[in-house]
Design a protein around this motif. Structure first.
Motif: not given
Length: 94
Positions: A38, A41, A44-45
């Motif tokens: 999580r 992610r 990365k976002s």
């Protein structure tokens, strides 16, 4: 691999400087650690310019109902001690 080690490799991966061995180890870790997956992610976002707000997990603690009262009481106590110390120092100087 510990989560703190995974986070270091996450940053290297996002910068494009992680070795293949590090990337493989990170992937293996994230397969067994949903928190790190999580977190990766989310990072990365952010790098991709599309930040997502992470969802709360069981490990996310909400403050207690009396949190603000306890913090403000401690702040007032610190201020009171400062005033007493300042007054004591002024008296000693005279």
């Amino acid at each position: 691999m510990e989560c703190f080690e995974a986070e270091i490799i996450m940053l290297k991966e996002l910068e494009g400087i992680a070795s293949d061995r590090e990337t493989d180890a990170l992937i293996r870790h994230m397969l067994t650690c949903p928190d790190c997956l999580r977190h990766f992610r989310f990072l990365k976002s952010v790098v991709d310019g599309e930040p997502e707000i992470p969802e709360r997990t069981e490990r996310t603690a909400a403050p207690s109902e009396d949190f603000e009262v306890r913090v403000m009481t401690k702040i007032r106590n610190i201020n009171a001690v400062t005033v007493v110390r300042t007054t004591t120092q002024v008296i000693k100087l005279k």
